[in-house]
Design a protein around this motif. Structure first.
Motif, PDB file in Angstrom:
ATOM      1  N   SER A 142      47.187  50.817  15.126  1.00 49.97           N
ATOM      2  CA  SER A 142      46.944  49.443  14.664  1.00 49.97           C
ATOM      3  C   SER A 142      48.059  48.562  15.214  1.00 49.97           C
ATOM      4  O   SER A 142      49.044  48.273  14.517  1.00 49.97           O
ATOM      5  N   PRO A 143      47.934  48.146  16.468  1.00 55.50           N
ATOM      6  CA  PRO A 143      49.029  47.424  17.119  1.00 55.50           C
ATOM      7  C   PRO A 143      49.338  46.084  16.460  1.00 55.50           C
ATOM      8  O   PRO A 143      48.434  45.382  16.011  1.00 55.50           O
ATOM      9  N   GLU A 144      50.647  45.791  16.392  1.00 49.13           N
ATOM     10  CA  GLU A 144      51.118  44.512  15.869  1.00 49.13           C
ATOM     11  C   GLU A 144      52.126  43.935  16.836  1.00 49.13           C
ATOM     12  O   GLU A 144      52.837  44.672  17.523  1.00 49.13           O
ATOM     13  N   LEU A 145      52.194  42.610  16.864  1.00 43.99           N
ATOM     14  CA  LEU A 145      53.115  41.923  17.766  1.00 43.99           C
ATOM     15  C   LEU A 145      53.627  40.676  17.056  1.00 43.99           C
ATOM     16  O   LEU A 145      52.842  39.912  16.484  1.00 43.99           O
ATOM     17  N   TYR A 146      54.945  40.469  17.114  1.00 43.53           N
ATOM     18  CA  TYR A 146      55.571  39.279  16.537  1.00 43.53           C
ATOM     19  C   TYR A 146      56.263  38.524  17.663  1.00 43.53           C
ATOM     20  O   TYR A 146      56.923  39.124  18.526  1.00 43.53           O
ATOM     21  N   LEU A 172      47.138  42.625  15.620  1.00 44.94           N
ATOM     22  CA  LEU A 172      47.647  41.602  14.717  1.00 44.94           C
ATOM     23  C   LEU A 172      48.807  40.883  15.390  1.00 44.94           C
ATOM     24  O   LEU A 172      49.748  41.521  15.873  1.00 44.94           O
ATOM     25  N   ILE A 173      48.747  39.571  15.443  1.00 45.65           N
ATOM     26  CA  ILE A 173      49.810  38.777  16.051  1.00 45.65           C
ATOM     27  C   ILE A 173      50.322  37.767  15.034  1.00 45.65           C
ATOM     28  O   ILE A 173      49.544  36.984  14.480  1.00 45.65           O
ATOM     29  N   LYS A 174      51.613  37.805  14.785  1.00 44.93           N
ATOM     30  CA  LYS A 174      52.262  36.779  13.972  1.00 44.93           C
ATOM     31  C   LYS A 174      53.128  35.939  14.916  1.00 44.93           C
ATOM     32  O   LYS A 174      53.990  36.471  15.606  1.00 44.93           O
ATOM     33  N   HIS A 175      52.856  34.650  14.917  1.00 44.95           N
ATOM     34  CA  HIS A 175      53.459  33.759  15.906  1.00 44.95           C
ATOM     35  C   HIS A 175      54.226  32.647  15.193  1.00 44.95           C
ATOM     36  O   HIS A 175      53.661  31.887  14.407  1.00 44.95           O
ATOM     37  N   LEU A 176      55.510  32.575  15.446  1.00 43.26           N
ATOM     38  CA  LEU A 176      56.375  31.550  14.851  1.00 43.26           C
ATOM     39  C   LEU A 176      56.544  30.423  15.868  1.00 43.26           C
ATOM     40  O   LEU A 176      57.125  30.623  16.932  1.00 43.26           O
ATOM     41  N   ILE A 177      56.033  29.232  15.520  1.00 43.77           N
ATOM     42  CA  ILE A 177      55.986  28.120  16.479  1.00 43.77           C
ATOM     43  C   ILE A 177      56.884  26.989  16.013  1.00 43.77           C
ATOM     44  O   ILE A 177      56.901  26.611  14.839  1.00 43.77           O
ATOM     45  N   HIS A 178      57.611  26.427  16.972  1.00 47.39           N
ATOM     46  CA  HIS A 178      58.486  25.288  16.712  1.00 47.39           C
ATOM     47  C   HIS A 178      57.693  23.998  16.893  1.00 47.39           C
ATOM     48  O   HIS A 178      57.076  23.764  17.928  1.00 47.39           O
ATOM     49  N   ILE A 208      47.804  35.015  13.511  1.00 45.97           N
ATOM     50  CA  ILE A 208      48.329  34.303  12.345  1.00 45.97           C
ATOM     51  C   ILE A 208      49.548  33.484  12.774  1.00 45.97           C
ATOM     52  O   ILE A 208      50.656  34.016  12.899  1.00 45.97           O
ATOM     53  N   PRO A 209      49.364  32.186  13.042  1.00 46.13           N
ATOM     54  CA  PRO A 209      50.500  31.350  13.452  1.00 46.13           C
ATOM     55  C   PRO A 209      51.225  30.727  12.254  1.00 46.13           C
ATOM     56  O   PRO A 209      50.599  30.367  11.247  1.00 46.13           O
ATOM     57  N   PHE A 210      52.534  30.614  12.370  1.00 45.76           N
ATOM     58  CA  PHE A 210      53.382  29.919  11.405  1.00 45.76           C
ATOM     59  C   PHE A 210      54.137  28.828  12.156  1.00 45.76           C
ATOM     60  O   PHE A 210      54.316  28.918  13.369  1.00 45.76           O
ATOM     61  N   TYR A 211      54.597  27.815  11.436  1.00 43.82           N
ATOM     62  CA  TYR A 211      55.344  26.755  12.112  1.00 43.82           C
ATOM     63  C   TYR A 211      56.537  26.316  11.270  1.00 43.82           C
ATOM     64  O   TYR A 211      56.568  26.472  10.050  1.00 43.82           O
ATOM     65  N   TYR A 212      57.514  25.755  11.967  1.00 43.24           N
ATOM     66  CA  TYR A 212      58.661  25.134  11.313  1.00 43.24           C
ATOM     67  C   TYR A 212      59.027  23.896  12.126  1.00 43.24           C
ATOM     68  O   TYR A 212      58.696  23.788  13.311  1.00 43.24           O
TER      69      TYR A 212
END
Length: 481
Positions: A142-146, A172-178, A208-212
Motif C-alpha cells: 500500500s504505497p504512500e508518498l509525502y 496515497l499522497i499527502k501534499h503540503l502546499i505553500h 490529499i493536499p494540505f496548505y499553509y
C-alpha cells in the motif's frame, strides 16, 4: 503611465508616427489617441484594434497589446487570475479528450539501478525521482508518498500517471502546499489547481493536499537550501529550489525523522479540499449546509437540470431509471427548493447544449441517473427552458470557450467551490474547496465572464433554442418548419 500606454507609445514611435500623423492617416480620433498613449484614459477595445491595424504590427505584438489592454481594463491581479482559470479549463478539456482522467499510457522503464544518490542536473534528478517512485509503487503493498513539492510542479503528476496503471496499485499522497498571503499573488495559489485537480480526478491516486500560508515568494527560493522533499517508506529525496539537484537518503533514522516532522507540519496546516469518489457520499456532501445558500453560480456543459424540467418530472425519471437513489430524493427536493430561492447565475457551453439537442446527452446530475433524453423529451425540456430563460442569470458560452463536458463547477456564497467530474456512475470525483483566495478568484472570474467576449447574446441564444425545437419536431413528428 501604465504598461499598456507605454507600449502603445513605443509602437507609435517605432513605426515612425506621432499622434497627429497617425490620427490623420488612420482616421483615429486624435484626442482619444493622445489620452491612450499618455495613460490618461483607456479607450474601447475597437479603438485599440483599429490602432493595431493602422500600425500594421505583427500578431505577437498585437497579442501583447491586447493582453496589456485587458490587464489595464480589469486590473493586473484580476487578469492573471482570469487567465489562470481559463488555462485550467483548457487543460482539463484536453485531458478529457485524451481520456486523461481515467486512462494513461503505460511506459516500461525497464530495471532501474541507482548509480549515485546525488544528482547534479535536471536529467539526473528526474532519474532519481523515477527510481524512488518505481521502487515505492513496485515494492510496497500500500504505497504512500509525502511531499512539499510546489503545487505547480508537473514532474510528479506526470510519472505517477504513467506508473500507477503499470502496477495496478493505488497510492496515497499527502501534499503540503505553500500558499501566498499577498492577494496580488493569488494567481500563484490558483496555478496549483493545474496539478491538484487532475490528480484528484486520476484513478488509482488517493490525493490529499494540505496548505499553509507564507510570505515567501518564488523569488526567495534560490536562497533556500534543498527546500523540497519526497518521503516514502524507504527513501527521502531532497530537492533543490529549482528541482535541478537532488540527494537521496535511505538511512532509517533520517526517514523516521523526516516522517515525524512532516506529520508535525500537517498539524499546523489545513486540508485544501473535501473529496469523494463515491456517488452516494458525493450526493450527501453536495447537499451539506444547503439551507445557508444565498448566492450560487454554476458552470456546466449544459443548462441546469432544474432549467430543463420541473422538480416532479425529474424525481419521476430518477425513480424510473435509478431507483437506488430514490431515498435521497426527499432531501434533494428540499435542496432544490433552497436553490430556486437563491440568487442564481448559470453558465453553460454552446457545444454541450448542441450535444444535448442533437443526441440527448446531458451533463450534471441527470447524466448520471437518467439515460439519454428522447427527442420528445428534448422538445419538452427546450420549451421549458425557453419559457424560463433570462439573460440576467443564464449565459451561453460560445465555441471559443474551452471547457470539458464532464466537469461541473458551482460556487456558493462566494466561499465554497464545488468541482465535480461526472464521467459515469463508476467514475465520479467530487471536490469542495473553501480556501479564500481561490474562491475569491473564481467569484471575480464569473463576474468578468458574464460581460466577456465569450457570452452569446440573448437573441442568438433564443434563436438557437427555437431552431432545435423546430428540428426535433420535424424529426419526431414530421412537422415541416
Amino acid at each position: 503611465m501604465s504598461k499598456f500606454s507605454e507600449k502603445c507609445k513605443e509602437l507609435l514611435i517605432e513605426n515612425g508616427y506621432n499622434v497627429y500623423r497617425l490620427s490623420q492617416a488612420a482616421s483615429l480620433e486624435r484626442t482619444t489617441l493622445q489620452r491612450m498613449v499618455t495613460g490618461k484614459r483607456l479607450p474601447g477595445p475597437e479603438f485599440v484594434e483599429h490602432f493595431c491595424q493602422a500600425l500594421r504590427i505583427s500578431l505577437p505584438e498585437k497579442k501583447e497589446i491586447m493582453e496589456l489592454y485587458k490587464m489595464e481594463a480589469i486590473g493586473e491581479t484580476a487578469y492573471r487570475n482570469q487567465t489562470t482559470i481559463l488555462h485550467l479549463f483548457e487543460k482539463l478539456s484536453a485531458l478529457e479528450k485524451n481520456e486523461g482522467f481515467n486512462k494513461r499510457s503505460i511506459v516500461d522503464y525497464g530495471e532501474m539501478k541507482l548509480i549515485s544518490p546525488i544528482s547534479n542536473d535536471k536529467y539526473e534528478t528526474e532519474l532519481l525521482l523515477q527510481y524512488v517512485l518505481r521502487k515505492t509503487i513496485q515494492e510496497q503493498e500500500s504505497p504512500e508518498l509525502y511531499t512539499n513539492l510546489p503545487g505547480t510542479d508537473t514532474l510528479l503528476p506526470h510519472y505517477l500517471n504513467l506508473m500507477i496503471p503499470q502496477y495496478g496499485k493505488a497510492i496515497l499522497i499527502k501534499h503540503l502546499i505553500h500558499f501566498q498571503t499577498n492577494a496580488s499573488y493569488a494567481y500563484e495559489n490558483l496555478e496549483t489547481l493545474h496539478q491538484i485537480i487532475p490528480l484528484c480526478f486520476s484513478a488509482g491516486i488517493n490525493y490529499i493536499p494540505f496548505y499553509y500560508y507564507s510570505k515567501l515568494s518564488r523569488n526567495d527560493r534560490p536562497n533556500l537550501l534543498y527546500p523540497f522533499y519526497i518521503i516514502t517508506e524507504k527513501y527521502v529525496l531532497q530537492l533543490a529550489s529549482d528541482l535541478s539537484k537532488g540527494i537521496l537518503h535511505s538511512d532509517p533514522a533520517i526517514l523516521q525523522e523526516y516522517t515525524k516532522e512532516f506529520q508535525n507540519c500537517l498539524e499546523h496546516s489545513s486540508p485544501l479540499l473535501q473529496q469523494s469518489k463515491n456517488l452516494d457520499e458525493a450526493l450527501q456532501l453536495y447537499m451539506t449546509s444547503f439551507d445557508t445558500i444565498q448566492d450560487i453560480t454554476s458552470l456546466d456543459a449544459t443548462p441546469c437540470d432544474s432549467d430543463f424540467m420541473d422538480n416532479e418530472y425529474f424525481f419521476d425519471r430518477v425513480k424510473e431509471h435509478s431507483p437506488e437513489y430514490a431515498p435521497f430524493m426527499n432531501a434533494y427536493k428540499s435542496f432544490l427548493n433552497v436553490i430556486n430561492q437563491a440568487n442564481r447565475n448559470d453558465f453553460f457551453t454552446i457545444n454541450g447544449f448542441q450535444k444535448y439537442c442533437e443526441y440527448g446527452i446531458s451533463s450534471g446530475t441527470s447524466s448520471i441517473v437518467i439515460p439519454k433524453f428522447s427527442p420528445e423529451e428534448r422538445i419538452t425540456s427546450l420549451k421549458y427552458f425557453l419559457e424560463h430563460f433570462s439573460n440576467e442569470n443564464h449565459h451561453m458560452l460560445n465555441s471559443t470557450f474551452s471547457y470539458p463536458d464532464s466537469l461541473y463547477i458551482e460556487l456558493r456564497n462566494n466561499h465554497s467551490l464545488f468541482l465535480i467530474n461526472l464521467a459515469d456512475k463508476a467514475n465520479i470525483s467530487f471536490i469542495i474547496i473553501q480556501e479564500s483566495s481561490i474562491c475569491n478568484a473564481f467569484s471575480e472570474f464569473f463576474q468578468l465572464l458574464a460581460d466577456s467576449e465569450y457570452i452569446t447574446p440573448e437573441n442568438q441564444t433564443r434563436t438557437l433554442i427555437q431552431k432545435y425545437i423546430r428540428q426535433l419536431k420535424q424529426l419526431t413528428f414530421g412537422i415541416t418548419p
